[in-house]
Design an enzyme around this catalytic site. Structure first.
Site, PDB file in Angstrom:
ATOM      1  N   GLY A 239       0.792  -1.207   0.056  1.00 24.26           N
ATOM      2  CA  GLY A 239       0.177  -0.053  -0.026  1.00 24.26           C
ATOM      3  C   GLY A 239       0.737   1.322  -0.059  1.00 24.26           C
ATOM      4  O   GLY A 239       0.364   2.429  -0.219  1.00 24.26           O
ATOM      5  N   GLU A 274       3.927  -6.886   1.996  1.00 20.36           N
ATOM      6  CA  GLU A 274       3.469  -7.155   0.548  1.00 20.36           C
ATOM      7  C   GLU A 274       3.507  -6.148  -0.380  1.00 20.36           C
ATOM      8  O   GLU A 274       2.499  -5.638  -0.953  1.00 20.36           O
ATOM      9  CB  GLU A 274       1.942  -7.988   0.547  1.00 20.36           C
ATOM     10  CG  GLU A 274       1.857  -9.156   1.491  1.00 20.36           C
ATOM     11  CD  GLU A 274       0.349  -9.405   1.782  1.00 20.36           C
ATOM     12  OE1 GLU A 274      -0.561  -8.366   1.425  1.00 20.36           O
ATOM     13  OE2 GLU A 274      -0.108 -10.374   2.291  1.00 20.36           O
ATOM     14  N   GLY A 276       3.827  -3.749  -3.721  1.00 17.69           N
ATOM     15  CA  GLY A 276       3.714  -3.945  -5.146  1.00 17.69           C
ATOM     16  C   GLY A 276       4.145  -2.728  -5.791  1.00 17.69           C
ATOM     17  O   GLY A 276       5.048  -2.592  -6.210  1.00 17.69           O
ATOM     18  N   ARG A 313      -5.532   2.665 -15.646  1.00 18.89           N
ATOM     19  CA  ARG A 313      -5.738   3.622 -14.582  1.00 18.89           C
ATOM     20  C   ARG A 313      -6.243   4.953 -14.466  1.00 18.89           C
ATOM     21  O   ARG A 313      -7.241   5.487 -13.699  1.00 18.89           O
ATOM     22  CB  ARG A 313      -4.302   3.691 -13.729  1.00 18.89           C
ATOM     23  CG  ARG A 313      -3.785   2.339 -13.265  1.00 18.89           C
ATOM     24  CD  ARG A 313      -2.244   2.398 -12.582  1.00 18.89           C
ATOM     25  NE  ARG A 313      -2.738   2.709 -11.269  1.00 18.89           N
ATOM     26  CZ  ARG A 313      -2.626   4.097 -10.659  1.00 18.89           C
ATOM     27  NH1 ARG A 313      -1.885   4.961 -11.431  1.00 18.89           N
ATOM     28  NH2 ARG A 313      -2.734   4.369  -9.555  1.00 18.89           N
ATOM     29  N   TYR A 317      -9.461   5.037 -12.333  1.00 18.20           N
ATOM     30  CA  TYR A 317      -9.211   5.777 -10.905  1.00 18.20           C
ATOM     31  C   TYR A 317      -8.990   7.329 -11.183  1.00 18.20           C
ATOM     32  O   TYR A 317      -8.720   8.016 -10.285  1.00 18.20           O
ATOM     33  CB  TYR A 317      -8.150   5.181 -10.278  1.00 18.20           C
ATOM     34  CG  TYR A 317      -7.700   3.833  -9.999  1.00 18.20           C
ATOM     35  CD1 TYR A 317      -8.832   2.854  -9.549  1.00 18.20           C
ATOM     36  CD2 TYR A 317      -6.583   3.288 -10.599  1.00 18.20           C
ATOM     37  CE1 TYR A 317      -8.719   1.750  -9.551  1.00 18.20           C
ATOM     38  CE2 TYR A 317      -6.502   1.891 -10.389  1.00 18.20           C
ATOM     39  CZ  TYR A 317      -7.660   0.937  -9.893  1.00 18.20           C
ATOM     40  OH  TYR A 317      -7.427  -0.355  -9.795  1.00 18.20           O
ATOM     41  N   CYS A 344     -12.890   3.630 -28.446  1.00 16.15           N
ATOM     42  CA  CYS A 344     -14.371   4.092 -28.518  1.00 16.15           C
ATOM     43  C   CYS A 344     -15.034   4.393 -27.215  1.00 16.15           C
ATOM     44  O   CYS A 344     -15.884   3.623 -26.868  1.00 16.15           O
ATOM     45  CB  CYS A 344     -15.095   3.498 -29.464  1.00 16.15           C
ATOM     46  SG  CYS A 344     -14.319   3.441 -31.133  1.00 16.15           S
ATOM     47  N   GLU A 345     -14.302   5.060 -26.306  1.00 15.20           N
ATOM     48  CA  GLU A 345     -14.860   5.438 -24.894  1.00 15.20           C
ATOM     49  C   GLU A 345     -14.581   6.904 -24.635  1.00 15.20           C
ATOM     50  O   GLU A 345     -13.272   7.025 -24.821  1.00 15.20           O
ATOM     51  CB  GLU A 345     -14.491   4.420 -23.832  1.00 15.20           C
ATOM     52  CG  GLU A 345     -14.563   2.888 -23.965  1.00 15.20           C
ATOM     53  CD  GLU A 345     -16.137   2.552 -23.757  1.00 15.20           C
ATOM     54  OE1 GLU A 345     -16.780   3.495 -22.696  1.00 15.20           O
ATOM     55  OE2 GLU A 345     -16.569   1.609 -23.932  1.00 15.20           O
ATOM     56  N   TYR A 373       0.343  -1.964 -12.075  1.00 12.17           N
ATOM     57  CA  TYR A 373      -0.938  -2.029 -12.483  1.00 12.17           C
ATOM     58  C   TYR A 373      -0.983  -1.410 -14.035  1.00 12.17           C
ATOM     59  O   TYR A 373      -2.269  -0.724 -14.389  1.00 12.17           O
ATOM     60  CB  TYR A 373      -1.959  -1.298 -11.635  1.00 12.17           C
ATOM     61  CG  TYR A 373      -1.724  -1.717 -10.359  1.00 12.17           C
ATOM     62  CD1 TYR A 373      -2.169  -3.063  -9.922  1.00 12.17           C
ATOM     63  CD2 TYR A 373      -1.066  -0.868  -9.210  1.00 12.17           C
ATOM     64  CE1 TYR A 373      -2.077  -3.561  -8.459  1.00 12.17           C
ATOM     65  CE2 TYR A 373      -0.783  -1.761  -7.904  1.00 12.17           C
ATOM     66  CZ  TYR A 373      -1.403  -2.901  -7.672  1.00 12.17           C
ATOM     67  OH  TYR A 373      -1.236  -3.367  -6.335  1.00 12.17           O
TER      68      TYR A 373
HETATM   69  C1  LIG Z   1      -2.764  -5.236  -4.018  1.00  8.87           C
HETATM   70  C2  LIG Z   1      -2.318  -5.899  -2.813  1.00  8.87           C
HETATM   71  C3  LIG Z   1      -1.094  -5.617  -2.242  1.00  8.87           C
HETATM   72  C4  LIG Z   1      -0.102  -4.650  -2.888  1.00  8.87           C
HETATM   73  O1  LIG Z   1      -0.537  -3.189  -2.767  1.00  8.87           O
HETATM   74  P1  LIG Z   1       0.305  -2.269  -3.476  1.00  8.87           P
HETATM   75  O2  LIG Z   1      -0.764  -0.942  -3.351  1.00  8.87           O
HETATM   76  O3  LIG Z   1       0.570  -2.349  -4.707  1.00  8.87           O
HETATM   77  O4  LIG Z   1       1.591  -2.241  -2.616  1.00  8.87           O
HETATM   78  C5  LIG Z   1      -0.838  -6.238  -1.320  1.00  8.87           C
HETATM   79  N1  LIG Z   1      -1.582  -6.834  -0.420  1.00  8.87           N
HETATM   80  C6  LIG Z   1      -2.812  -7.282  -0.926  1.00  8.87           C
HETATM   81  C7  LIG Z   1      -3.625  -8.245  -0.109  1.00  8.87           C
HETATM   82  C8  LIG Z   1      -3.256  -6.738  -2.079  1.00  8.87           C
HETATM   83  O5  LIG Z   1      -4.745  -7.066  -2.404  1.00  8.87           O
END
Ligand SMILES: *Cc1c(COP(=O)(O)O)cnc(C)c1O
Length: 411
Positions: A239, A274, A276, A313, A317, A344-345, A373
């Protein structure tokens, strides 16, 4: 450190002038920097070194096999949300002991596969899922390590569509429900409850929401210690956000690290992360060609060959991804310039500027920060094939996933 730089008006990624590649490779294409990916992962590892966490890269942010293999070499584990992602992580050589499996709707097939592969944790998101895991574990005659995802009802102060930690989101269970499950732990003979996990959302730029989460989890952990639950792991999810424009600051990872360091001491658990976006978000650009220029009274539309199917994105978003020309000229057009794709959007639009340099048909541009993403959320909408993915390493480049054959869509 940023590996994307202008040198003498030419945009370079590592040691390669991107315009050179654009002249050779069919646009649009995703272009990644291995140097940037390594830098980001190593930096994350360094900042959290005092915690020695298990870092499980979130495969849904970018599921390219080659990139995940590179992260594996640096010591990464994987956070997966489907059997497909689990198979990619395993194929990349990641040890099952470094894989966690999240998601609200894991099917029987997915749970069974995860159990057979002996992954680190299945992070369950409901009582119904826990009952199901127990049943499938029994069939396999295995005791399975499980984490419970908690929904702490704390806002990540981020876009509503990527917020996951409020009580009206579908993710996780409340602390009360989690407590009840732990109270009934002996009902689940084939489950070892080893962890709780949280993930309150994505693109969070402030440390404060994380601080709130840590405080709430410490309180909760005290409570469950009293009923004899001593967790091995606390999984803090991902996150942490990245800047998408020059005037945004970086997320303060160091401050977060200090908070987690204290948290770990108090709670005496191992930490799982976790991440990303913070690992791969700024490792890629989407290179695209200007097809047409279209002047209207108020606006100049720049119609490029990349579209919302390649990067959704902005449409999904309202995300703002900056667009750079690959060759700077010193002109400036004082007209509102909007970059749009051919789909076409009306939502197939990327970003607009009050002024922009003069562009011609056939010029190349790139959309920045698409490493997370980008390709993983792409689609074939408008019967548009997936673009090629290219990886730069210093002064070399390599196709790491070819452009999808158009014929494969015409069937
Ligand atoms: C999407 C997700 C992440 C990664 O989130 P980031 O914002 O990309 O760091 C980690 N854990 C879970 C459970 C997720 O669904």
């Amino acid at each position: 450190m940023n590996f994307l730089k202008f040198k003498n008006k030419k945009l370079f990624y590592e040691n390669i002038a991107i315009s050179k590649l654009a002249n050779k490779i069919k646009t649009p294409f995703y272009l990644y920097s291995l140097g940037q990916l390594k830098f980001n992962f190593n930096n994350f590892k360094k900042v959290f070194k005092k915690i020695s966490p298990i870092i499980c890269f979130s495969v849904k942010s970018n599921s390219n096999l080659k990139l995940i293999s590179e992260l594996k070499k640096l010591g990464s584990g994987a956070d997966v949300v489907s059997i497909g992602e689990l198979k990619i992580a395993l194929k990349a050589g990641i040890s099952p002991k470094k894989i966690v499996f999240s998601g609200v709707g894991k099917t029987e097939e997915e749970i069974d596969f995860a159990i057979k592969k002996k992954i680190l944790l299945i992070n369950a998101e409901s009582e119904a899922e826990i009952i199901n895991i127990n049943r499938i574990a029994k069939k396999n005659n295995k005791v399975v390590p499980v984490g419970i995802r908690i929904n702490p009802n704390i806002s990540g102060k981020t876009n509503k569509k990527i917020s996951t930690g409020n009580k009206d989101n579908k993710f996780g269970v409340s602390m009360n429900t989690c407590l009840q499950i732990f109270n009934n732990q002996y009902d689940y003979e084939f489950i070892k409850f080893e962890a709780i996990s949280v993930h309150i959302g994505s693109q969070i730029m402030e440390v404060n929401p994380f601080k709130k989460v840590l405080n709430a989890l410490s309180e909760f952990n005290k409570k469950i210690n009293q009923i004899g639950i001593n967790l091995k792991y606390i999984d803090l999810g991902g996150g942490t956000g990245i800047p998408y424009s020059d005037d945004e600051k970086n997320f303060n990872l160091e401050k977060y690290s200090d908070l987690v360091f204290n948290f770990k001491k108090i709670n005496n658990v191992e930490i799982i992360f976790e991440p990303g976006r913070s690992i791969c978000g700024n490792t890629g650009i989407l290179v695209s060609k200007v097809i047409y220029l279209k002047d209207t009274l108020k606006k100049k539309f720049v119609i490029i060959d990349a579209a919302m199917n390649d990067l959704i994105r902005p449409a999904l978003y309202g995300a703002k991804h900056q667009i750079h020309p690959l060759l700077k000229n010193n002109s400036n057009i004082n007209k509102y310039t909007e970059f749009v794709g051919p789909v076409c959007e009306s939502s197939d639009t990327f970003i607009s500027y009050n002024k922009y340099q003069k562009l011609n048909e056939g010029d190349y541009v790139c959309i920045n920060n698409i490493g997370a993403y980008g390709r993983s959320l792409a689609s074939n909408y408008n019967t548009r094939p997936y673009c090629a993915e290219i990886l730069i390493n210093k002064n070399k480049y390599k196709v790491i996933r070819p452009r999808q054959k158009l014929e494969s869509l015409i069937n």
